[in-house]
Design an enzyme around this catalytic site. Structure first.
Site, mmCIF file in Angstrom:
data_model
loop_
_atom_site.group_PDB
_atom_site.id
_atom_site.type_symbol
_atom_site.label_atom_id
_atom_site.label_comp_id
_atom_site.label_asym_id
_atom_site.label_seq_id
_atom_site.Cartn_x
_atom_site.Cartn_y
_atom_site.Cartn_z
ATOM 1 N N CYS A 55 22.054 49.976 44.798
ATOM 2 C CA CYS A 55 21.278 49.285 44.132
ATOM 3 C C CYS A 55 21.656 49.509 42.539
ATOM 4 C CB CYS A 55 20.012 49.572 44.360
ATOM 5 S SG CYS A 55 19.255 49.677 46.073
ATOM 6 N N ARG A 64 26.089 44.931 42.811
ATOM 7 C CA ARG A 64 25.436 46.379 43.512
ATOM 8 C C ARG A 64 24.634 46.277 44.775
ATOM 9 N NH1 ARG A 64 26.781 50.845 40.795
ATOM 10 N NH2 ARG A 64 25.310 52.296 41.826
ATOM 11 N N TRP A 108 19.821 46.728 47.490
ATOM 12 C CA TRP A 108 20.466 46.727 48.430
ATOM 13 C C TRP A 108 19.876 47.315 49.470
ATOM 14 C CZ3 TRP A 108 23.035 50.183 51.867
ATOM 15 C CH2 TRP A 108 24.012 49.710 52.810
ATOM 16 N N ASN A 151 17.827 54.026 42.695
ATOM 17 C CA ASN A 151 19.017 53.684 43.679
ATOM 18 C C ASN A 151 19.191 55.013 44.333
ATOM 19 O OD1 ASN A 151 21.597 52.999 44.451
ATOM 20 N ND2 ASN A 151 22.363 53.929 42.649
ATOM 21 N N GLY A 152 19.370 54.970 45.417
ATOM 22 C CA GLY A 152 19.605 56.363 46.333
ATOM 23 C C GLY A 152 18.690 56.388 47.603
ATOM 24 N N GLU A 185 44.605 46.265 55.240
ATOM 25 C CA GLU A 185 43.863 45.844 54.018
ATOM 26 C C GLU A 185 43.572 44.290 54.329
ATOM 27 O OE1 GLU A 185 42.385 45.305 50.185
ATOM 28 O OE2 GLU A 185 42.277 46.687 51.451
ATOM 29 N N LYS A 236 39.804 42.620 53.957
ATOM 30 C CA LYS A 236 39.570 41.445 53.108
ATOM 31 C C LYS A 236 38.877 40.478 53.714
ATOM 32 C CE LYS A 236 39.885 43.378 49.254
ATOM 33 N NZ LYS A 236 39.611 44.821 49.788
ATOM 34 N N GLU A 257 35.389 41.258 55.164
ATOM 35 C CA GLU A 257 34.432 41.441 54.282
ATOM 36 C C GLU A 257 33.822 40.000 53.590
ATOM 37 O OE1 GLU A 257 35.278 45.219 51.632
ATOM 38 O OE2 GLU A 257 37.013 43.635 51.354
ATOM 39 N N HIS A 312 49.853 48.412 73.231
ATOM 40 C CA HIS A 312 49.052 49.661 73.954
ATOM 41 C C HIS A 312 47.714 49.236 73.949
ATOM 42 C CE1 HIS A 312 52.392 52.475 73.915
ATOM 43 N NE2 HIS A 312 52.710 52.019 72.746
ATOM 44 N N LYS A 348 28.979 46.672 45.705
ATOM 45 C CA LYS A 348 30.371 47.297 44.905
ATOM 46 C C LYS A 348 30.636 48.706 45.104
ATOM 47 C CE LYS A 348 34.184 46.408 42.748
ATOM 48 N NZ LYS A 348 35.109 45.916 43.309
#
Length: 612
Positions: free
Chosen positions: A2, A27, A74, A98-99, A486, A490, A493, A509, A607
């Site tokens: 957060c 965040r 968040w 936050n936490g 990557e 992306k 996301e 495979h 983030k």
């Protein structure tokens, strides 16, 4: 994950809080709220949704208040809704947090048994109840806070305000980041520097286990309980000057921060190269490595999460090829839960854009406890990782606001490449002449990235033909395999399309079962020694009806093989990831925009992952 912000000063808190929350919205953005003192007691406004929704709730013109707290959430405990939004209050105490409070259930049960009534499903609400309960028993405000914090297990950065003490706010941290901002007379705290950039250029980064009291023009810092590592340094010696500008946190005419940051890559890569490219010994000094230590080095371990993990995989390839040192790459979230083979001879590298990634910090701390030399590659000066590591190499990416990392990824690869070269020339696995030739090639990379960015219109057109696909596959071999991972990350996301990246040789495979008529298969295929193998994999895709999009510097080899070709400039095979990743980031961006997704704030993501 957060974002929290606080203000104590002589101006109006509300504009500062709302602006700070807007800058911290990357965040977390499922709910938001503010609490402030206006001379008539404490007022709280909070709601599900984003900062714009919160603004609509607050009276216009904004009430005047000299102190206040803000939060953008968040969700971890409790669904996103107004009831679970912060600030949480009890008995005249308001808290933003936050936490994660790991023992909140037992604390909540004890407080409920004492007659306390809870209004939310969050872990945070136990904090104001603990503080107000202590005050009811006769403790002073600061004593009540210190006592409450000592009862909490987990990680937190929090801001605290009391209706009975309208002249001050408190901030405390354990595990989660918190920065204090110093204006002329105003005082601020925030989860991250962007929130206070327009108001304060001098900052103090709170250490773990510290409590800070902020008043207009005043500041006091002390340790919580017995957490002090030694005598506290005077506040004047802890002040750092921030060189970032508020303009760095603006879009500068781009539709999204992500697009702006993709287009900043030529500058960020060039800035990071410029620092050490021609001075390998100075880079090793920055790593706190002697020439003897570099020559005797037997093993390197790199830990990271997400996009930084992909950069680590590229780094593994570069270090092993250029310096002949074995490299292990570990996912940070798994690191502490396996048998660790760590000793004083290990060179341990952590990679974290924010310097606050909880899993990566935990891995770094574990390695340090075993005596390893810990170095972090980080983008945030003064962050926890940079302060706790034995040494640090900073990327020069500047502020990255978009949740999906782009320019920080290429900057991390840049630092790893420079480290590989410095180790190689020091260990004599490459000659000085080879070093200079490679350096010449690297200096061309920013210009090559710029050339790719000029092909954005063609990439947007290609994205239009791909935007309705239900599933993607990405393939690469050798150093291109992490770029396939990557590219797939992306796309997942920001567009929410299932996408999977594989080493191309692994397709037979299992993953080949996924290929069907029209499935987009993006092949990262530079013209290196593995190009023949990739061409064979493409034949297998085509035989099953897949649509092949080749990202390559050898378009001539793909005539009749690929349905679409994205050309990148040719460079040394070691350095193709700097170029092949750029069109993958742009494709993901354009596909997400065409699908109507929130590119800068994708759902469920934040983030900085500051909780485990």
């Amino acid at each position: 994950m957060c974002g929290i912000v606080g203000y104590a000063g002589k101006g109006n808190a509300l504009p500062v809080l709302l602006d700070g929350l807007q800058r911290l919205e990357y965040r977390g953005y499922d709910s938001a709220g503010v609490a402030f003192q206006n001379g008539h007691g404490m007022e709280i406004y909070k709601t599900r949704g984003k900062i714009r929704d919160l603004r609509q709730m607050i009276p216009d013109p904004l009430p005047h208040a000299c102190i206040g707290l803000g939060h953008t959430r968040w969700a971890t405990h409790g669904i996103p809704c107004t009831r679970n939004a912060h600030p949480h209050d009890a008995g005249g105490i308001a808290v933003v947090h936050n936490g994660i409070i790991e023992n909140y259930r037992e604390l909540r049960a004890a407080l409920s048994a004492a007659g306390r009534v809870f209004k939310s499903d969050t872990d945070t609400e136990v904090i104001p109840h603990l503080i107000s309960y202590n005050m009811e028993k006769g403790m002073a405000l600061k004593e009540s806070i210190l006592n409450a914090v000592l009862q909490l297990r987990g990680s937190f950065a929090m801001g605290i305000m009391s209706e009975q003490h309208p002249g001050c706010i408190f901030a405390a941290r354990k595990g989660s980041p918190l920065v204090i901002g110093l204006g002329e007379t105003d005082r601020f705290f925030a989860s991250d520097i962007p929130a206070i950039l327009p108001y304060a250029r001098r900052v103090i980064f709170l250490d773990d286990g510290e409590l800070c009291m902020l008043t207009p023009g005043g500041l006091e810092i002390e340790y919580i309980g017995n957490t002090a590592p030694g005598p506290a340094a005077p506040i004047s010696e802890r002040i750092a000057d921030i060189t970032w500008t508020a303009a760095m946190a603006e879009k500068k005419g781009y539709d999204h921060f992500m697009l702006k940051e993709i287009h900043e890559q030529p500058d960020t890569v060039a800035a990071t190269f410029a620092e050490w490219l021609r001075e390998p010994l100075r880079l090793l000094e920055e790593c706190r490595l002697t020439t003897r230590a570099a020559v005797r080095m037997k093993r390197i371990q790199i830990v990271a999460c997400g996009t930084s993990y992909h950069a680590a995989l590229v780094g593994k390839y570069l270090i092993e090829v250029l310096s002949r040192i074995p490299v292990e790459v570990e996912i940070a979230s798994e690191y502490r839960y396996k048998t660790l083979f760590v000793d004083r001879d290990l060179f341990h590298i952590s990679i974290t854009q924010s310097g606050e990634t909880a899993d990566t910090l935990a891995a770094q701390r574990a390695a340090k406890e075993f005596g390893a030399h810990t170095m972090t590659i980080c983008n945030a000066v003064g962050s926890t990782a940079s302060r706790e590591a034995s040494s640090v190499l900073y990327t020069r990416a500047g502020l990255e606001i978009g949740v999906a990392s782009t320019k920080a990824f290429t900057a991390q690869m840049t630092v790893l490449c420079l480290l590989a070269l410095a180790l190689g020339v020091t260990r004599k696995t490459i000659s000085r002449a080879e070093y200079d030739t490679i350096s010449d090639a690297l200096e061309q990379i920013p210009g090559f990235i710029g050339r790719i960015l000029k092909s954005d219109d063609a990439l947007r057109e290609l994205a239009g033909s791909l935007s309705r696909a239900k599933h993607f596959m990405y393939l690469g071999r050798g150093i291109s395999s992490p770029i396939a991972l990557e590219g797939a990350l992306k796309l997942k996301e920001i567009s929410y399309i299932p996408a999977q990246g594989y080493p191309a040789g692994e397709m037979k495979h299992g993953p080949i079962a996924l290929i069907e008529e029209g499935l987009p298969v993006i092949a990262v295929a530079p013209g290196d020694g593995l190009i023949g193998k990739v061409l064979s994999n493409i034949e297998e895709v085509k035989a099953r009806g897949g649509r092949v999009i080749a990202v390559t510097d050898r378009p001539d080899l793909f005539s009749g093989q690929a349905d679409d070709v994205v050309q990148v400039p040719a460079t040394e095979s070691f350095f193709t990831p700097f170029l092949t990743v750029v069109p993958l980031h742009l494709l993901a961006y354009h596909i997400a925009v065409m699908r109507g997704c929130d590119v800068d704030q994708p759902r469920n993501l934040a983030k900085s992952v500051t909780v485990e």
